[in-house]
Design an enzyme around this catalytic site. Sequence first.
Site, PDB file in Angstrom:
ATOM      1  N   HIS A 104     -15.417  -2.097   8.914  1.00 29.02           N
ATOM      2  CA  HIS A 104     -14.605  -2.467   7.650  1.00 29.02           C
ATOM      3  C   HIS A 104     -15.469  -3.472   6.940  1.00 29.02           C
ATOM      4  O   HIS A 104     -14.896  -3.971   5.822  1.00 29.02           O
ATOM      5  CB  HIS A 104     -13.056  -2.451   7.742  1.00 29.02           C
ATOM      6  CG  HIS A 104     -12.454  -1.443   8.663  1.00 29.02           C
ATOM      7  ND1 HIS A 104     -12.429  -0.187   8.257  1.00 29.02           N
ATOM      8  CD2 HIS A 104     -11.963  -1.485   9.767  1.00 29.02           C
ATOM      9  CE1 HIS A 104     -11.900   0.589   9.066  1.00 29.02           C
ATOM     10  NE2 HIS A 104     -11.330  -0.202  10.221  1.00 29.02           N
ATOM     11  N   LYS A 131       0.846  -1.213   0.063  1.00 25.60           N
ATOM     12  CA  LYS A 131      -0.187  -0.108   0.014  1.00 25.60           C
ATOM     13  C   LYS A 131       0.935   1.204  -0.267  1.00 25.60           C
ATOM     14  O   LYS A 131       0.247   2.353  -0.406  1.00 25.60           O
ATOM     15  CB  LYS A 131      -0.907   0.137   1.156  1.00 25.60           C
ATOM     16  CG  LYS A 131      -1.874  -1.165   1.327  1.00 25.60           C
ATOM     17  CD  LYS A 131      -2.952  -1.444  -0.063  1.00 25.60           C
ATOM     18  CE  LYS A 131      -3.480  -2.743  -0.017  1.00 25.60           C
ATOM     19  NZ  LYS A 131      -4.229  -3.231  -1.177  1.00 25.60           N
ATOM     20  N   GLU A 164      -0.617   8.864   6.982  1.00 22.99           N
ATOM     21  CA  GLU A 164      -1.374  10.119   6.156  1.00 22.99           C
ATOM     22  C   GLU A 164      -2.235  10.915   7.140  1.00 22.99           C
ATOM     23  O   GLU A 164      -2.219  10.567   8.415  1.00 22.99           O
ATOM     24  CB  GLU A 164      -2.521   9.308   5.292  1.00 22.99           C
ATOM     25  CG  GLU A 164      -1.999   8.348   4.199  1.00 22.99           C
ATOM     26  CD  GLU A 164      -3.238   7.658   3.649  1.00 22.99           C
ATOM     27  OE1 GLU A 164      -2.879   7.122   2.545  1.00 22.99           O
ATOM     28  OE2 GLU A 164      -4.234   7.805   4.232  1.00 22.99           O
ATOM     29  N   ARG A 193      -8.929  -7.277  -7.838  1.00 25.55           N
ATOM     30  CA  ARG A 193      -9.940  -8.410  -7.902  1.00 25.55           C
ATOM     31  C   ARG A 193     -11.194  -7.709  -8.327  1.00 25.55           C
ATOM     32  O   ARG A 193     -11.584  -6.773  -8.405  1.00 25.55           O
ATOM     33  CB  ARG A 193     -10.055  -9.078  -6.636  1.00 25.55           C
ATOM     34  CG  ARG A 193     -10.620  -8.224  -5.789  1.00 25.55           C
ATOM     35  CD  ARG A 193     -10.872  -8.687  -4.285  1.00 25.55           C
ATOM     36  NE  ARG A 193     -11.610  -7.728  -3.492  1.00 25.55           N
ATOM     37  CZ  ARG A 193     -11.059  -6.900  -2.651  1.00 25.55           C
ATOM     38  NH1 ARG A 193      -9.731  -6.793  -2.386  1.00 25.55           N
ATOM     39  NH2 ARG A 193     -11.712  -5.964  -1.953  1.00 25.55           N
TER      40      ARG A 193
HETATM   41  C1  MV4 Z   1      -8.470   6.482   6.089  1.00 24.26           C
HETATM   42  C2  MV4 Z   1      -9.491   7.190   6.956  1.00 24.26           C
HETATM   43  C3  MV4 Z   1      -9.196   8.665   6.908  1.00 24.26           C
HETATM   44  N1  MV4 Z   1      -7.940   9.142   6.679  1.00 24.26           N
HETATM   45  N2  MV4 Z   1      -7.440   7.322   5.842  1.00 24.26           N
HETATM   46  C4  MV4 Z   1     -10.383   2.332   6.525  1.00 24.26           C
HETATM   47  C5  MV4 Z   1     -10.149   1.131   5.383  1.00 24.26           C
HETATM   48  C6  MV4 Z   1      -8.908   1.248   4.739  1.00 24.26           C
HETATM   49  N3  MV4 Z   1      -8.741   0.887   3.360  1.00 24.26           N
HETATM   50  C7  MV4 Z   1      -8.486   2.774   4.938  1.00 24.26           C
HETATM   51  N4  MV4 Z   1      -9.573   3.072   5.887  1.00 24.26           N
HETATM   52  C8  MV4 Z   1      -9.627   4.576   6.225  1.00 24.26           C
HETATM   53  N5  MV4 Z   1      -8.384   5.089   5.926  1.00 24.26           N
HETATM   54  C9  MV4 Z   1      -7.142   8.532   6.049  1.00 24.26           C
HETATM   55  N6  MV4 Z   1      -6.078   9.206   5.926  1.00 24.26           N
HETATM   56  C10 MV4 Z   1     -10.680   6.636   7.456  1.00 24.26           C
HETATM   57  C11 MV4 Z   1     -10.441   5.156   6.985  1.00 24.26           C
HETATM   58  C12 MV4 Z   1     -11.718   4.436   7.449  1.00 24.26           C
HETATM   59  C13 MV4 Z   1     -12.811   4.069   6.605  1.00 24.26           C
HETATM   60  C14 MV4 Z   1     -12.459   4.037   5.097  1.00 24.26           C
HETATM   61  C15 MV4 Z   1     -13.283   3.773   4.291  1.00 24.26           C
HETATM   62  C16 MV4 Z   1     -14.265   3.035   4.422  1.00 24.26           C
HETATM   63  C17 MV4 Z   1     -14.823   2.959   5.936  1.00 24.26           C
HETATM   64  C18 MV4 Z   1     -13.633   3.573   6.900  1.00 24.26           C
HETATM   65  C19 MV4 Z   1     -14.272   3.333   8.087  1.00 24.26           C
HETATM   66  C20 MV4 Z   1     -13.329   3.738   8.963  1.00 24.26           C
HETATM   67  C21 MV4 Z   1     -11.887   4.354   8.781  1.00 24.26           C
END
Ligand code: MV4
Length: 444
Positions: free
Chosen positions: A235, A116, A200, A291
């Site tokens: 998630h 990632k 981030e 995928r």
């Molecule tokens: C984040 C974020 C806020 N800021 N990154 C959760 C899944 C993973 N792929 C990355 N995620 C997140 N990254 C930054 N810089 C908040 C989340 C996140 C989230 C993202 C998508 C869908 C649901 C979520 C639930 C909690 C946190």
Amino acid sequence: MFSKVLIANRGEIALRVIAACKEMGLKTVAVHSEADRDSLHVRYADDDVCIGPAASKQSYLSISSIIAAAEITGADAIHPGYGFLSENPHFAEIVNECGLTFIGPPAEAIRLMGDKARARETAKNAGVPIIPGSEGSMKTADEAAEVANAIGYPVILKAAAGGGGRGMRICWDPSELHRQYETARNEAERAFGSGEVYLEKYLERPRHIEIQVFADNFGRVVALGERECSIQRRHQKLIEESPSPALTDELRKRMGDAAIRLCQAVNYVNAGTIEFLFQDGEFYFMEMNTRIQVEHPVTEEVTGIDLVKEQIRVAAGERLTVPEGEFRLRGHAMEFRVNAEDPVTFAPNPGKIRELHLPGGPGVRVDTHIYRDYVVPPHYDSLLAKLVVRGKDRLDTIARGRRALEQFVVEGVKTTIPLHRAILNNEQFIRGDISTRFMDNFSL
Ligand code: MV4
């Protein structure tokens, strides 16, 4: 074109791939664990092979057993579905080395996007907006602190080998950073065998919006619109829809073009999804999934494209059949994931389906492997069915969703159906005023 496709998966996605193969005139091979002998994918396929005991490690994740099954049955291609081996670059390589075709992207693209931190750097170099943060992964806590001070708090630490929400740590102020950095490294090392972490800026109320992409071996790359996936818990996505209530045609075009640039930068081929966070009118690259995704039917319903058939065609060296020229989404679609779970605690609830009635009628699609008297095994994920509804616009689609969920009867196991019914009556949801925090303060 292939003559026989082995499906290295189970459940509804195995049935979905079998459906595509049958309509294309291709023979199919199901593989299954000892716990899945009575599964529909085993019955619907032309051939079936038991590849091991219930535990995924010894069956659906057993590369040697799956390759052996392909050789015994004379399959010439393998579709991995989602989960299990679908994003394992080693598996893709072995499939190809054995003279079979992996129905998915090149192993190199899977490997690159699986890291990632490297994916983030690649996106940046391709001119795709990324969330402010570190360049690749960080060597020390001091380096992390420096980056965090430069961009400002809060920040989020993420495992480079993680993804999908596993191995993340939020940091609200500088006093926490050193400790959180060490915790994140240790957790990542234990969970993924690599302690690499990147950093981030933490976005507090983002939407999760992803772009479906498709590329063929003739240099054609298309973006097939977005899916809004903000309604999730722990998630795990619960509801996905397309189009997103947040996007304009102009934003959709910009996100699509960014997604296409990333695909071109990594020589991507086959179906993929670029995940973005969207906040305050800006979008930022988060991850790429290499995928077919659970929620692909939402895109199928608003584009009229059969994504699984396209995957098979492209893997066989054919051109994408997606029409050239101006692209637009038609109507609206929404997917509700029906899981065998307690709708309040979300604890898995496997067991026997004692009664079942699936909704149907106009604009309703149900992708499922369950039937009356089917026993949901405890060994795998709890997805029972995907209810996908389509309408002329969002409110029309919500009305249809309510109707279909009212007619959907599952007895014997607890499901998320009551939760979906409640969400469809929530004012904020109806307004489209959603973010990834929606479920934080929603309960039955
Ligand atoms: C984040 C974020 C806020 N800021 N990154 C959760 C899944 C993973 N792929 C990355 N995620 C997140 N990254 C930054 N810089 C908040 C989340 C996140 C989230 C993202 C998508 C869908 C649901 C979520 C639930 C909690 C946190």
